[in-house]
Design a protein around this motif. Sequence first.
Motif, PDB file in Angstrom:
ATOM      1  N   UNK A   1      48.339  37.695  59.713  1.00 48.45           N
ATOM      2  CA  UNK A   1      47.730  37.399  60.992  1.00 48.45           C
ATOM      3  C   UNK A   1      46.898  36.132  60.835  1.00 48.45           C
ATOM      4  N   UNK A   2      47.309  35.017  61.417  1.00 46.95           N
ATOM      5  CA  UNK A   2      46.562  33.771  61.254  1.00 46.95           C
ATOM      6  C   UNK A   2      45.154  33.832  61.840  1.00 46.95           C
ATOM      7  N   UNK A   3      44.861  34.861  62.628  1.00 50.13           N
ATOM      8  CA  UNK A   3      43.525  35.012  63.192  1.00 50.13           C
ATOM      9  C   UNK A   3      42.552  35.632  62.201  1.00 50.13           C
ATOM     10  N   UNK A   4      43.056  36.064  61.021  1.00 47.42           N
ATOM     11  CA  UNK A   4      42.224  36.740  60.024  1.00 47.42           C
ATOM     12  C   UNK A   4      42.346  36.005  58.697  1.00 47.42           C
ATOM     13  N   UNK A   5      41.224  35.501  58.185  1.00 43.88           N
ATOM     14  CA  UNK A   5      41.232  34.751  56.925  1.00 43.88           C
ATOM     15  C   UNK A   5      40.207  35.341  55.964  1.00 43.88           C
ATOM     16  N   UNK A   6      40.470  35.182  54.670  1.00 46.24           N
ATOM     17  CA  UNK A   6      39.546  35.670  53.648  1.00 46.24           C
ATOM     18  C   UNK A   6      39.487  34.681  52.495  1.00 46.24           C
ATOM     19  N   UNK A   7      38.291  34.507  51.949  1.00 47.14           N
ATOM     20  CA  UNK A   7      38.081  33.735  50.731  1.00 47.14           C
ATOM     21  C   UNK A   7      37.454  34.668  49.710  1.00 47.14           C
ATOM     22  N   UNK A   8      38.093  34.775  48.550  1.00 48.33           N
ATOM     23  CA  UNK A   8      37.660  35.680  47.493  1.00 48.33           C
ATOM     24  C   UNK A   8      37.395  34.854  46.240  1.00 48.33           C
ATOM     25  N   UNK A   9      36.193  34.990  45.663  1.00 47.16           N
ATOM     26  CA  UNK A   9      35.833  34.259  44.448  1.00 47.16           C
ATOM     27  C   UNK A   9      35.347  35.254  43.408  1.00 47.16           C
ATOM     28  N   UNK A  10      35.873  35.131  42.195  1.00 49.10           N
ATOM     29  CA  UNK A  10      35.434  35.967  41.081  1.00 49.10           C
ATOM     30  C   UNK A  10      35.132  35.106  39.869  1.00 49.10           C
ATOM     31  N   UNK A  11      33.870  35.070  39.448  1.00 44.43           N
ATOM     32  CA  UNK A  11      33.452  34.270  38.296  1.00 44.43           C
ATOM     33  C   UNK A  11      32.979  35.177  37.168  1.00 44.43           C
ATOM     34  N   UNK A  12      33.594  35.024  36.018  1.00 44.98           N
ATOM     35  CA  UNK A  12      33.235  35.854  34.862  1.00 44.98           C
ATOM     36  C   UNK A  12      33.013  35.047  33.589  1.00 44.98           C
ATOM     37  N   UNK A  13      33.669  33.899  33.435  1.00 45.03           N
ATOM     38  CA  UNK A  13      33.679  33.150  32.172  1.00 45.03           C
ATOM     39  C   UNK A  13      32.471  32.210  32.063  1.00 45.03           C
ATOM     40  N   UNK A  14      31.271  32.800  32.174  1.00 49.58           N
ATOM     41  CA  UNK A  14      30.052  32.010  32.023  1.00 49.58           C
ATOM     42  C   UNK A  14      29.811  31.725  30.544  1.00 49.58           C
ATOM     43  N   UNK A  15      29.407  30.498  30.201  1.00 50.06           N
ATOM     44  CA  UNK A  15      29.253  30.169  28.783  1.00 50.06           C
ATOM     45  C   UNK A  15      28.166  30.980  28.078  1.00 50.06           C
ATOM     46  N   UNK A  16      27.053  31.270  28.734  1.00 52.49           N
ATOM     47  CA  UNK A  16      25.963  31.996  28.092  1.00 52.49           C
ATOM     48  C   UNK A  16      25.991  33.497  28.358  1.00 52.49           C
TER      49      UNK A  16
END
Length: 195
Positions: A16-31
């Motif tokens: 459905x072009x009326x419904x959009x999602x952005x998903x971000x997952x960050x895990x590889x932090x150096x510290x």
Amino acid sequence: AAPLCWAMAPALAAPDPARVALVIGNAAYPRSPLLNPTHDAEAMQTLFASAGFTTAHLLNARRADMLAAIDRFVAAIEKPGTRQAVFYYAGHGVQLDWRNYLLPIDIAVQASDDIKRQCVDLGHLLGRLSKGQDKTFIVILDACRDDPFRGAYTPTHKGLSQFDAPAGSLLAYATAPGSVAADGTGQHSLYTEHL
């Protein structure tokens, strides 16, 4: 550059072009690497795609990639036909001076000013969402794991600060303001597993 993929939903639901999602997952932090945000993001991307959303997902993203993805996401939201938008973030998050920041993997924070320059101000996204009218926004934050800088810098306050949602939106947190969330010991964080 971190890969950004726009994925159409599986055959279970027509996109459905009326419904959009952005998903971000960050895990590889150096510290302070995390176990689950990339698994969480992949699971949520699959869930949104199967529900008919046109989705973009970003894993282990640098700041420039996160900002570019947010710009593309907002551009998709601003299209007249878009009615519903979901933003999901899993990874480290911090607060500074009552503002909330999402942490890219290319951070090297040693002082509070570094947070402003190296992290992504959540207010940047929320401010742009607030301009949308006749649209529904859902912002899901599975953030605020403990000690994101491993002693290089200690934030004055833990977790994210409380903030108001733009009109027509729902904010969902993994934990209460000022608290930290569990990364989990299994395949997913505690919050996303139940979500």
